[in-house]
Design a protein around this motif. Structure first.
Motif, short mmCIF file in Angstrom:
data_model
loop_
_atom_site.label_atom_id
_atom_site.label_comp_id
_atom_site.label_asym_id
_atom_site.label_seq_id
_atom_site.Cartn_x
_atom_site.Cartn_y
_atom_site.Cartn_z
N MET A 1 0.84 -1.19 0.00
CA MET A 1 0.00 0.00 0.00
C MET A 1 0.88 1.25 0.00
SD MET A 1 -3.04 1.24 0.21
CE MET A 1 -3.66 2.84 0.50
N ALA A 2 1.69 1.38 1.02
CA ALA A 2 2.50 2.59 1.13
C ALA A 2 3.53 2.68 0.00
CB ALA A 2 3.20 2.66 2.47
N ALA A 3 4.06 1.54 -0.40
CA ALA A 3 5.06 1.55 -1.46
C ALA A 3 4.43 1.96 -2.79
CB ALA A 3 5.72 0.19 -1.59
N LEU A 4 3.17 1.65 -2.98
CA LEU A 4 2.51 1.97 -4.24
C LEU A 4 1.81 3.31 -4.22
CD1 LEU A 4 1.03 -1.55 -5.05
CD2 LEU A 4 3.14 -0.53 -5.90
N ASP A 5 1.85 4.01 -3.10
CA ASP A 5 1.17 5.29 -2.95
C ASP A 5 1.71 6.33 -3.93
OD1 ASP A 5 -0.74 6.95 -1.74
OD2 ASP A 5 0.76 7.77 -0.38
N ASN A 6 3.02 6.35 -4.10
CA ASN A 6 3.60 7.24 -5.09
C ASN A 6 4.95 6.69 -5.56
OD1 ASN A 6 5.86 8.44 -3.59
ND2 ASN A 6 4.29 9.43 -2.36
N ALA A 7 5.38 7.12 -6.71
CA ALA A 7 6.58 6.57 -7.34
C ALA A 7 7.84 6.82 -6.51
CB ALA A 7 6.75 7.16 -8.74
N VAL A 8 7.97 7.99 -5.93
CA VAL A 8 9.16 8.31 -5.14
C VAL A 8 9.27 7.38 -3.93
CG1 VAL A 8 10.28 10.09 -3.75
CG2 VAL A 8 9.18 10.71 -5.91
N ARG A 9 8.15 7.15 -3.24
CA ARG A 9 8.17 6.26 -2.08
C ARG A 9 8.50 4.83 -2.52
NH1 ARG A 9 3.21 7.15 0.56
NH2 ARG A 9 4.21 8.96 1.39
N PHE A 10 7.93 4.39 -3.64
CA PHE A 10 8.18 3.05 -4.14
C PHE A 10 9.68 2.85 -4.42
CE2 PHE A 10 8.67 0.22 -7.84
CZ PHE A 10 8.16 -0.95 -7.30
N ILE A 11 10.29 3.80 -5.10
CA ILE A 11 11.72 3.70 -5.42
C ILE A 11 12.56 3.71 -4.15
CG2 ILE A 11 13.65 4.92 -6.52
CD1 ILE A 11 11.57 5.78 -8.70
N SER A 12 12.20 4.57 -3.21
CA SER A 12 12.93 4.65 -1.96
C SER A 12 12.86 3.34 -1.17
CB SER A 12 12.39 5.80 -1.10
OG SER A 12 13.06 5.85 0.13
N ILE A 13 11.68 2.76 -1.09
CA ILE A 13 11.54 1.50 -0.35
C ILE A 13 12.29 0.38 -1.06
CG2 ILE A 13 9.89 -0.27 0.39
CD1 ILE A 13 7.95 2.02 1.07
N ARG A 14 12.24 0.34 -2.38
CA ARG A 14 12.99 -0.69 -3.12
C ARG A 14 14.49 -0.52 -2.91
NH1 ARG A 14 11.49 -2.04 -9.07
NH2 ARG A 14 13.18 -3.48 -8.63
N LYS A 15 14.95 0.71 -2.85
CA LYS A 15 16.39 0.96 -2.72
C LYS A 15 16.88 0.78 -1.29
CE LYS A 15 19.90 4.45 -3.72
NZ LYS A 15 20.15 5.79 -4.26
N HIS A 16 16.13 1.31 -0.31
CA HIS A 16 16.61 1.35 1.07
C HIS A 16 15.89 0.39 2.02
CE1 HIS A 16 18.83 4.97 0.02
NE2 HIS A 16 17.72 5.48 -0.48
N PHE A 54 -13.52 11.30 0.68
CA PHE A 54 -13.55 12.02 -0.59
C PHE A 54 -12.18 12.34 -1.18
CE2 PHE A 54 -13.74 15.31 2.65
CZ PHE A 54 -12.83 16.25 2.20
N LEU A 55 -11.11 12.10 -0.46
CA LEU A 55 -9.78 12.31 -1.01
C LEU A 55 -9.18 10.97 -1.43
CD1 LEU A 55 -8.22 14.90 1.46
CD2 LEU A 55 -9.13 15.32 -0.81
N PRO A 56 -8.35 10.96 -2.45
CA PRO A 56 -7.79 9.69 -2.92
C PRO A 56 -6.76 9.10 -1.97
CG PRO A 56 -6.89 11.53 -4.16
CD PRO A 56 -7.97 12.09 -3.29
N ARG A 57 -6.17 9.93 -1.14
CA ARG A 57 -5.18 9.49 -0.14
C ARG A 57 -5.03 10.63 0.87
NH1 ARG A 57 -1.94 10.57 -4.83
NH2 ARG A 57 -0.51 12.29 -4.43
N SER A 58 -4.15 10.47 1.82
CA SER A 58 -3.93 11.50 2.83
C SER A 58 -3.56 12.82 2.17
CB SER A 58 -2.82 11.10 3.80
OG SER A 58 -3.16 9.92 4.48
N PHE A 59 -4.14 13.91 2.68
CA PHE A 59 -3.84 15.25 2.17
C PHE A 59 -2.35 15.50 2.30
CE2 PHE A 59 -3.49 19.81 2.29
CZ PHE A 59 -4.47 20.25 1.42
N ASP A 60 -1.70 15.78 1.19
CA ASP A 60 -0.26 16.00 1.25
C ASP A 60 0.23 17.16 0.39
OD1 ASP A 60 -0.31 15.00 -1.32
OD2 ASP A 60 1.10 13.38 -0.95
N GLY A 61 -0.67 18.05 0.01
CA GLY A 61 -0.20 19.17 -0.77
C GLY A 61 -1.34 20.00 -1.32
N PHE A 62 -0.97 21.00 -2.06
CA PHE A 62 -1.95 21.95 -2.57
C PHE A 62 -2.20 21.76 -4.06
CE2 PHE A 62 -0.14 23.98 1.21
CZ PHE A 62 -1.29 24.01 1.96
#
Length: 99
Positions: A1-16, A54-62
């Protein structure tokens, strides 16, 4: 779930990996499916905050993705965002221009 939430997180988890002690990060549910997460929350009796309806995921920006639903569902909260970040309205205009 968290790894697929966004591309940057996915790459970070795969790497680290899901635990990065030096950065102080720990992602305990990185490999859960959304359904497993929802089932676990339901079994626990914890109530999710209304914005999860009503939001697709946790509010994280504008971005438009968060601002438009906020404006529609919680107009007073949206006005509060504009008090602090007056250019947030420009994001909605940008979206309208480019769509």
């Amino acid at each position: 779930m968290a790894a697929l939430d966004n591309a940057v997180r996915f790459i970070s988890i795969r790497k680290h990996g899901p635990i990065r002690a030096a950065a102080g990060n720990w992602t305990p549910i990185w490999d859960w499916s959304k359904q497993k997460l929802l089932d676990t929350i339901e079994k626990s009796g914890i109530s999710l905050l209304p914005d999860y309806t009503f939001l697709p995921r946790s509010f994280d920006g504008f971005s438009y993705l968060f601002l438009m639903p906020l404006k529609e569902h919680y107009p007073r909260d949206y006005q509060r965002v504009l008090e602090w970040f007056s250019l947030a309205e420009a994001e909605l205009l940008r979206y309208e221009i480019h769509r």
